[in-house]
Every structure is written in structure tokens, then in C-alpha cells.
Design a protein around this motif. Structure first.
Motif: not given
Length: 315
Positions: A25, A28-29, A295-297
Motif C-alpha cells: 500500500a 502504491e502511494a 493501509t490504503r484507507k
């Protein structure tokens, strides 16, 4: 360029799966953990940190745990290891009546109950050789990576925390990871150059306090053994409350000297996915997927914008 330090904590097989989701995650960020100025690993986190320093792409960590295709770069590294370590967790008979692994450790444990327990438990019977051999194969004969990597273990007889890569510079990275992963009473202590080592989590599940003298612009702490604030009300918390309290103390020590800290801990939904047995390999895929989603959230929270800006600037 800003400096980022990443701390990857203990947590068994399930903890390693949690790391996979979190680090994917973060990638990705916009943050590639391989670009961290310093990686600090304990137990499960030591293996993940070592694999990152060997060049394994963080974006492939979740894929590796969930059976999805790997990039060519990741597949090449996995090929050197010839597959994940294989363990036989069936109980083994003791060759003699079980006795405390290190009665002397009680003299050095002080007010540290985990160290006292490590000394009182009988010596584990399951070898961690498969871990050391796998990491050694990934490194293809190299003793240690050029980039900074600290791996935490505990001297079973003296009770000292040992930081391979900082204090001990001649130990091969495979043996360091093997030592850091040797859970007392379960895995056999790792003997190296006349000393016996056990899991670095005996001292601290994260050992985040090692960063107190760091000049990092941001410290990222991934702690599979504690629980995020909202998750601490869960019936699954158990000893996680103690680990959360220890992590809070370590984070305060970092913040007291002016360091910015981003902590990522299991949420209530992560705790359900992880279950109660940290060595349950069947929980790997569901744990990775849950950690990836949570973790995305978490990273979408506007209050973390400054932290994300720092992370993106180093990749």
C-alpha cells in the motif's frame, strides 16, 4: 533529499503477511521502502527488511502472499531462494527432561518479563536453518547489503539486545535474520561464534527506540503485534494492549527528540483476519489483503499529507 527510516516489527508468519500488505500500500502511494535510508527489522520484520535490501520490489510483496504473478525482478530474486522456507511445526520429543534455556538470564532480566520468560522456557526444538539458508541464497554469497540494515536479536545468556549491522558487523545477513526470528521455547536458539541468540521481539516487538539518535525526517513504524487505537476495544486484543503501550512509549521517546513518526498497526478488521495464532500460515493471504485495504484507507487520511509528501520525495 529527505531521509526516511522504516521499522518493521515482529509478528510471526502472520506478521510477515501484514508487512506485505502495508508495504505494498505504501508503494502504491508512492513510497518504495527499498529507498529508506535505514531499515530496522525484528523477527518477521527482519526477514522482510532483508528481502527488501536484496532488491525485492515492495509492489510484489502482496502478490507474493496472494498467489498473483510477480514482476520479472521479483521472480528472479525468488528463484535464487528456491521457494519459501518450509517448516515442520510438529512437536519434537526432548532429548532430555526440559529445563530452562538460560537460568542466568534471570539475573539480567531486571524488570523485563519477556526476557525472564525467555530464560525460563525450555530450549525450542525446531530449527530455523531454513530461514538463514533462504536469505543467504537471496544474497548470493554477500555478507551484508551495502544499504543500512539493522536486525535485532537478544543474547540468550546475557539478555543484551544485539543489533546486527550496527553492533555486530561480521555476521552474515542470513544468520542475523535466523537469530532474530528464533522465538523462545518454539524455535531452537541460533548459535554463532560462541553466543546463543533468540528473537529480537523478546526485547521489544519493534525496537523503534533505536531510532532515537536518528536524523531521519520521518520514521515509519509497522507494528503487527500491537493494535491501532480503535482496534484495542476488540476482544482479540489480548497481549496486544501491552505491546501497544510499549510502542507508545517508544514513539514518545522519538517524538521527544523532534522526530516525526508514522505508525501503522492492525485495525479491528485486520485483527479478525490475523486470528490468534501468529504462526498460522493459512492466514497469510487474508491478512495481506486486509492490511492492504486498511493501509490504503489510512493513507487517504488528509492529516497524513505531510508524511506522504516526505515519503514520495525519497522514491
Amino acid at each position: 533529499m529527505p531521509s526516511v527510516a522504516v521499522v518493521l516489527g515482529a509478528g510471526g508468519i502472520v506478521g510477515g503477511a501484514f508487512h506485505a500488505g502495508v508495504l505494498t500500500a505504501l508503494a502504491e502511494a508512492g513510497f518504495d521502502a527499498r529507498c529508506a535510508d535505514l531499515l530496522v527489522g525484528t523477527s518477521a520484520g527482519s526477514g522482510v527488511a532483508a528481502v527488501l535490501r536484496a532488491g525485492f520490489p515492495p509492489l510484489d510483496l502482496a502478490a507474493r502472499n496472494t498467489g498473483r504473478p510477480l514482476s520479472r525482478e521479483a521472480a528472479a530474486i525468488v528463484g535464487r531462494a528456491k521457494g519459501p522456507p518450509v517448516f515442520d511445526f510438529r512437536p519434537r520429543p526432548f532429548s532430555r527432561p526440559p529445563v530452562p534455556a538460560s537460568p542466568r538470564l534471570l539475573l539480567h532480566a531486571g524488570r523485563h518479563p519477556a526476557k525472564a520468560l525467555a530464560g525460563l522456557l525450555p530450549q525450542g526444538t525446531i530449527s530455523t536453518d531454513a530461514i538463514g539458508e533462504r536469505i543467504g541464497a537471496i544474497y548470493s554469497g554477500r555478507i551484508w547489503p551495502e544499504e543500512r540494515l539493522w536486525i535485532c536479536a537478544v543474547d540468550l545468556d546475557r539478555g543484551d539486545r544485539v543489533v546486527f549491522g550496527r553492533d555486530e558487523l561480521s555476521t552474515p545477513v542470513g544468520i542475523a535474520v535466523q537469530a532474530s526470528s528464533s522465538i523462545p521455547g518454539f524455535f531452537r536458539p541460533v548459535q554463532h561464534e560462541g553466543r546463543r541468540y533468540v528473537d529480537g521481539g523478546v526485547h521489544s516487538p519493534t525496537n523503534a527506540d533505536l531510532l532515537r539518535n536518528s536524523r531521519a525526517d520521518l520514521v515509519v513504524v509497522v507494528s503487527p503485534m500491537s493494535a491501532a487505537r480503535a482496534g484495542r476495544r476488540s476482544s482479540r486484543v489480548g497481549t496486544r494492549a501491552l505491546h501497544s503501550a510499549q510502542l507508545s512509549r517508544e514513539v514518545r521517546r522519538l517524538e521527544d527528540v523532534g522526530l516525526a513518526v508514522l505508525t501503522i498497526e492492525p485495525t479491528s478488521s485486520d485483527l479478525v483476519a490475523m486470528g490468534r495464532n501468529p504462526m498460522d500460515a493459512r492466514r497469510g493471504e487474508v491478512t495481506t489483503n486486509s492490511a492492504l485495504a486498511s493501509t490504503r484507507k489510512r493513507l487517504a487520511d488528509p492529516s497524513l499529507a505531510d508524511h506522504l509528501q516526505v515519503l514520495r520525495s525519497v522514491s
